[in-house]
Design an enzyme around this catalytic site. Structure first.
Site: not given
Ligand code: IPM
Ligand code: MG
Length: 368
Positions: A249, A225, A253, A142, A192
């Protein structure tokens, strides 16, 4: 003693709607639990860009560094897609994370019993799930340099750099081990190391920190993975997962969906402790700005409300009041309160964002 200060940055899309319900909850704790906060509101993301031409004004950054905790709603929206990278709403959030040095991002994935049938996975795979992903938040791909799109011969090349120093790995590893000691005492570290040098170093440092100071915590290592696969195969094998910024990240999710809806997941981003022992901290839902449903009163405010519960626990040492709020949420879900994101296969009538707020406030009243 002066009341602690909260800076609220509601942001874009559904951010202001869900934060509106959090404000009601904050007021409730002031009125009913003698826990008052000095609350200030400001802009972030597209909302800040519209007013100031930048996704985070320097004054707002300064306020964030001063506040005892920052609560953030969400940033982003299609309106800003064409903007230069440096002006995009997301840059506002990334600047807050970086300048507040919030290296440890706690993303719990807990499956409320009442929602176990809402997950895309089978009930017995997710019922009772309680895991914590600790995502490194201030480094890695990032922020690594060089980055950019460059000319190379007769074509362009896009470059980002994955970069981790030993001290960056060490501090996030420590926060994961500390957390594990207060939970199931197990950490699984994901990288990884089979293809990335940064992963080799990550694994080495996590193991070293463990052997030196946390030998009582059970540690395992997994390729990321495989970790993704294990998260959907048998998520209950995990307690705390520690991983880098990008893998974190993605994996968070994935873990979020185990719980039934992205609208349920809070997060805390913590930095090093200040002189008063309180860490620099920002709390935000894991979900985004959901522009498709913004402004319609459909959004689920629970992730944002549970983020405030995390603030009570991690910034203000109010673990019991945090539990009170979490139990109020659990109760309204058990009673059948459902926003549109929580409609089961057989439908039902969704309640609005503010009705969910009403229900949670009523459950809080009933807890007294
Ligand atoms: C998260 C989001 C952020 C990230 C975006 C909005 C920049 O996806 O907080 O998970 O990628 O960190
Ligand atoms: Mg995210």
């Amino acid at each position: 003693m002066a009341n602690p200060t909260l800076l609220i940055l509601a942001g874009d899309g559904i951010g202001p709607e869900v934060m509106g319900q959090v404000t009601r909850v904050i007021d409730w704790f002031g009125a009913k639990r003698d826990l008052a906060f000095e609350v200030e509101h400001d802009l972030v993301g597209g909302a800040a860009y519209d007013k100031h031409g930048t996704p985070l004004h320097d004054d707002t950054m300064a306020k964030a560094l001063e506040a005892d905790a920052v609560l953030l709603g969400a940033v982003g929206g299609p309106k800003y897609d064409a903007l230069d990278f440096s002006l995009k709403p997301e840059r506002g959030l990334l600047r807050l994370r970086k300048e507040m040095d919030l290296f440890s991002n706690l993303r719990p994935a807990q499956c409320f019993d009442a929602l176990a049938d809402f997950s895309s996975l089978k009930r017995d795979v997710v019922a009772g799930l309680d895991i914590m992903i600790v995502r490194e938040l201030t480094s890695g791909v990032y922020f690594g340099e060089p980055r950019g799109i460059f000319e190379e011969g007769n074509e362009r090349v896009g470059i980002n750099t994955q970069r981790y120093t030993e001290s960056e790995i060490e501090r996030v590893a420590r926060s994961a081990f500390e957390l594990a000691r207060r939970r199931g005492n197990k950490v699984c570290s994901m990288e990884k190391a089979n293809v990335m040098e940064s992963g080799v170093l990550w694994r080495e440092v996590v193991q070293r920190v463990h052997d030196a100071d946390y030998a009582d915590v059970e540690l395992s290592h997994m390729y990321a993975d495989n970790g993704a696969m294990q998260l959907v195969r048998a998520p209950k094998q995990f307690d705390v997962i520690v991983t880098d910024n990008l893998f974190g990240d993605i994996l968070s999710d994935c873990a979020a969906m185990l719980t039934g809806s992205l609208g349920m997941l809070p997060s805390a981003s913590l930095g090093a402790p200040n002189a008063d022992g309180r860490p620099k901290a920002l709390y935000e839902p894991v979900h985004g700005s959901a522009p498709d449903i913004a402004g319609q009163g459909k959004a689920n405010p629970i992730a944002c409300i549970l983020s405030f519960a995390m603030a009570l626990r991690y910034s203000f040492d109010q673990g019991e009041e945090a539990t009170r709020l979490e139990q109020a949420v659990e109760k309204v879900l058990a009673d059948g309160a459902r926003t549109a994101d929580l409609m089961g296969p057989d439908g039902g009538t969704p309640i609005s964002t503010s009705q969910m707020g009403d229900a949670i406030l009523a459950a809080l009243d009933a807890s007294l």
